[in-house]
Design a protein around this motif. Structure first.
Motif, PDB file in Angstrom:
ATOM      1  N   SER A 182       0.879  -1.725  -0.051  1.00 35.63           N
ATOM      2  CA  SER A 182      -0.103  -0.127  -0.373  1.00 35.63           C
ATOM      3  C   SER A 182       0.929   1.203   0.585  1.00 35.63           C
ATOM      4  O   SER A 182       2.225   1.016   0.129  1.00 35.63           O
ATOM      5  CB  SER A 182      -0.450   0.337   1.240  1.00 35.63           C
ATOM      6  N   GLU A 183       0.347   2.316  -0.081  1.00 40.47           N
ATOM      7  CA  GLU A 183       1.351   3.978  -0.256  1.00 40.47           C
ATOM      8  C   GLU A 183       1.150   3.679   1.071  1.00 40.47           C
ATOM      9  O   GLU A 183       2.657   4.354   1.674  1.00 40.47           O
ATOM     10  CB  GLU A 183       0.376   4.950  -0.623  1.00 40.47           C
ATOM     11  N   ALA A 184       0.851   3.777   2.333  1.00 39.41           N
ATOM     12  CA  ALA A 184       1.157   4.434   3.379  1.00 39.41           C
ATOM     13  C   ALA A 184       2.423   3.482   3.334  1.00 39.41           C
ATOM     14  O   ALA A 184       3.288   3.304   4.164  1.00 39.41           O
ATOM     15  CB  ALA A 184      -0.007   3.465   3.704  1.00 39.41           C
ATOM     16  N   ASP A 185       2.119   2.267   3.569  1.00 43.78           N
ATOM     17  CA  ASP A 185       3.090   1.022   4.033  1.00 43.78           C
ATOM     18  C   ASP A 185       4.531   1.073   2.858  1.00 43.78           C
ATOM     19  O   ASP A 185       5.919   1.268   3.900  1.00 43.78           O
ATOM     20  CB  ASP A 185       2.964  -0.545   3.413  1.00 43.78           C
ATOM     21  N   ALA A 199       9.060  10.915   1.887  1.00 47.41           N
ATOM     22  CA  ALA A 199       8.608   9.676   1.392  1.00 47.41           C
ATOM     23  C   ALA A 199       7.818   9.534   0.880  1.00 47.41           C
ATOM     24  O   ALA A 199       6.793   8.649  -0.108  1.00 47.41           O
ATOM     25  CB  ALA A 199       8.856   9.147   2.364  1.00 47.41           C
ATOM     26  N   THR A 200       6.993  10.676   0.877  1.00 45.96           N
ATOM     27  CA  THR A 200       5.387  10.713   0.049  1.00 45.96           C
ATOM     28  C   THR A 200       5.272  10.390  -0.859  1.00 45.96           C
ATOM     29  O   THR A 200       4.443   9.716  -1.609  1.00 45.96           O
ATOM     30  CB  THR A 200       4.610  11.078   0.961  1.00 45.96           C
ATOM     31  N   ARG A 201       5.730  11.423  -1.797  1.00 46.70           N
ATOM     32  CA  ARG A 201       5.510  11.998  -2.967  1.00 46.70           C
ATOM     33  C   ARG A 201       6.446  10.494  -3.423  1.00 46.70           C
ATOM     34  O   ARG A 201       5.726  10.450  -4.895  1.00 46.70           O
ATOM     35  CB  ARG A 201       6.744  13.130  -3.121  1.00 46.70           C
ATOM     36  N   ILE A 202       7.283   9.885  -3.550  1.00 45.94           N
ATOM     37  CA  ILE A 202       7.627   8.191  -4.382  1.00 45.94           C
ATOM     38  C   ILE A 202       7.101   7.529  -3.990  1.00 45.94           C
ATOM     39  O   ILE A 202       6.527   7.212  -5.384  1.00 45.94           O
ATOM     40  CB  ILE A 202       8.679   8.756  -3.408  1.00 45.94           C
ATOM     41  N   ALA A 203       6.535   7.382  -2.638  1.00 46.75           N
ATOM     42  CA  ALA A 203       5.319   6.347  -2.454  1.00 46.75           C
ATOM     43  C   ALA A 203       4.003   6.717  -3.387  1.00 46.75           C
ATOM     44  O   ALA A 203       4.161   6.431  -4.544  1.00 46.75           O
ATOM     45  CB  ALA A 203       4.633   5.713  -1.412  1.00 46.75           C
ATOM     46  N   ARG A 204       3.753   8.282  -3.550  1.00 47.97           N
ATOM     47  CA  ARG A 204       2.352   8.166  -4.408  1.00 47.97           C
ATOM     48  C   ARG A 204       2.774   7.713  -6.285  1.00 47.97           C
ATOM     49  O   ARG A 204       2.006   7.836  -7.138  1.00 47.97           O
ATOM     50  CB  ARG A 204       1.889   9.374  -4.097  1.00 47.97           C
ATOM     51  N   HIS A 205       3.803   8.055  -6.262  1.00 56.54           N
ATOM     52  CA  HIS A 205       4.254   8.273  -7.378  1.00 56.54           C
ATOM     53  C   HIS A 205       4.793   6.689  -7.958  1.00 56.54           C
ATOM     54  O   HIS A 205       3.574   6.704  -9.023  1.00 56.54           O
ATOM     55  CB  HIS A 205       5.579   9.267  -7.956  1.00 56.54           C
ATOM     56  N   ALA A 225       9.675  11.581  -9.253  1.00 53.97           N
ATOM     57  CA  ALA A 225       8.900  12.117  -7.660  1.00 53.97           C
ATOM     58  C   ALA A 225       9.597  13.740  -7.244  1.00 53.97           C
ATOM     59  O   ALA A 225       8.946  13.798  -5.983  1.00 53.97           O
ATOM     60  CB  ALA A 225       8.889  10.850  -6.945  1.00 53.97           C
ATOM     61  N   ILE A 226      11.378  13.551  -7.177  1.00 57.18           N
ATOM     62  CA  ILE A 226      12.106  14.389  -6.275  1.00 57.18           C
ATOM     63  C   ILE A 226      11.830  15.683  -7.166  1.00 57.18           C
ATOM     64  O   ILE A 226      12.531  15.128  -8.722  1.00 57.18           O
ATOM     65  CB  ILE A 226      12.769  13.679  -5.819  1.00 57.18           C
ATOM     66  N   PRO A 227      12.118  16.825  -6.751  1.00 53.69           N
ATOM     67  CA  PRO A 227      11.648  18.051  -7.487  1.00 53.69           C
ATOM     68  C   PRO A 227      13.174  18.173  -8.002  1.00 53.69           C
ATOM     69  O   PRO A 227      14.408  17.730  -6.873  1.00 53.69           O
ATOM     70  CB  PRO A 227      11.596  18.863  -5.930  1.00 53.69           C
ATOM     71  N   ALA A 228      13.108  18.562  -9.087  1.00 56.34           N
ATOM     72  CA  ALA A 228      14.636  19.125  -9.266  1.00 56.34           C
ATOM     73  C   ALA A 228      15.600  19.661  -8.474  1.00 56.34           C
ATOM     74  O   ALA A 228      16.677  18.868  -8.947  1.00 56.34           O
ATOM     75  CB  ALA A 228      14.867  19.859 -11.106  1.00 56.34           C
ATOM     76  N   ALA A 229      15.504  20.427  -8.016  1.00 56.52           N
ATOM     77  CA  ALA A 229      16.728  21.344  -7.030  1.00 56.52           C
ATOM     78  C   ALA A 229      17.484  20.423  -6.202  1.00 56.52           C
ATOM     79  O   ALA A 229      17.899  20.437  -6.180  1.00 56.52           O
ATOM     80  CB  ALA A 229      15.507  22.461  -6.376  1.00 56.52           C
ATOM     81  N   ALA A 230      16.314  19.059  -5.309  1.00 52.46           N
ATOM     82  CA  ALA A 230      16.609  18.395  -4.081  1.00 52.46           C
ATOM     83  C   ALA A 230      17.680  16.961  -5.257  1.00 52.46           C
ATOM     84  O   ALA A 230      18.763  16.829  -4.171  1.00 52.46           O
ATOM     85  CB  ALA A 230      15.016  18.140  -3.800  1.00 52.46           C
TER      86      ALA A 230
END
Length: 350
Positions: A182-185, A199-205, A225-230
């Protein structure tokens, strides 16, 4: 030290003991059943590990994560008083270790098993009473040959199936985690392995991209899933995600405390246990188990004499964790995250 029986012994978990043998028969033909697979791994902090374990007393040396036997070979060369019992769940590693250790003959006994079965392996040696351990090594994490074989699925840099099983016969694959959890896991898993911010952005993607079919596809989903700047700092954005999935597939952190305790409980006086960890989750577990053994589980207030009856079973060989030197990191970038801790068994005057 008396050598174990030369017979092939079936143990309860269907692994099989065998003495190390070379990859070829005396006439130069390959040994039947031994796959000559290239498995070359540069041992991390080799000099430091050998220095620790070569000072152990005569007895059993347990390499719980044998790999290609780089550490084991050097330790046996430096410590003629030790005889090896080596474990690994990867059949390719076992074949490579068998060939590398062939010259040691009866000093090297190998079994294909995960390190959490170390107690069962030692109990199956046929010796009266618990098998004492004079030296032991856990070299945790993934090996270079596993990373360098794309079909194993450990690398985010090469196209491969989402596998990541240390034991190719294991029941759970990386695809099961990536496409089934699951997304939560997934959020919880990634947070536990250092992806706090994203973590939430990656799981959602990942959930939105299902089914994810390959290692490079997963790496691309994580990158997006990770912003370009990061993404401009901190190495490859998929590194910690792949590490987290691999740990989940192989249940590595769950089985580590019990395996360490099995060896700690068997250390003879003067026996040495060294552990190489490569990420904070592993290292926290090692630090905790060593602290418990070094204090005997004492619950008394710090700075006061112990009144709870705790009995330490080991002493720390040094405070904190040692790290590889700059020259080693430059020669082998995979050593950069290594942390080495070690303890020595102590005697009690009963």
């Amino acid at each position: 030290m008396r050598s174990p029986s030369t017979s092939r012994v079936e143990v309860p978990f269907s692994a099989r003991f065998h003495f190390a043998r070379s990859g070829r028969n005396p006439d130069g033909t390959p040994v039947e059943g031994l796959r000559m697979i290239r498995f070359e791994h540069r041992p991390v902090m080799l000099d430091e590990v050998v220095e620790v374990l070569a000072a152990a007393p005569e007895g059993l040396y347990v390499d719980a994560t044998l790999g290609g036997a780089g550490h084991a070979t050097a330790v046996l060369d430096a410590a003629p008083q030790l005889s090896l019992v080596g474990l690994d769940q990867d059949p390719d590693a076992m074949d490579a270790a068998t060939a590398a250790l062939g010259r040691f003959g009866r000093r090297a006994l190998l079994v294909r098993a995960r390190f959490d079965r170390v107690g069962e392996v030692l109990d199956s040696l046929g010796r009266p009473g618990p098998a004492g351990v004079a030296a032991a090594l856990f070299d945790l994490g993934v090996s270079s040959p596993q990373l360098d074989r794309p079909e194993r699925g450990f690398s985010y840099r090469a196209e491969g199936a989402l596998d990541m099983r240390m034991d190719p016969e294991g029941p759970v694959t990386a695809s099961d985690v990536v496409n089934g959890w699951s997304e939560a896991d997934l959020v919880r898993l990634f947070r536990e392995h250092g992806e706090g911010r994203f973590a939430t952005r990656i799981a959602r993607h990942i959930v939105a991209a299902r089914p994810v079919g390959s290692t490079t596809e997963l790496a691309g989903v994580v990158r997006d899933a990770i912003p370009a700047a990061a993404r401009r700092t901190g190495g490859h954005p998929a590194r910690r995600v792949f590490q987290a999935v691999r740990v989940a597939v192989n249940d590595e952190l769950a089985v580590l405390p019990g395996a360490l305790d099995e060896v700690l409980d068997r250390l003879v006086p003067g026996g040495r246990l060294a552990v190489l960890a490569y990420h904070s989750g592993e290292d926290r577990i090692v630090k905790d188990r060593f602290r418990r053994a070094a204090t005997g589980g004492c619950v008394c207030p710090p700075g006061l004499p112990c009144g709870c009856g705790a009995r330490p079973s080991v002493r720390l060989l040094w405070r904190g964790a040692r790290r590889p030197g700059p020259a080693e990191v430059q020669a082998n970038h995979r050593a950069e995250s290594a942390r080495l801790r070690a303890v020595e068994g102590i005697a009690h005057d009963d």
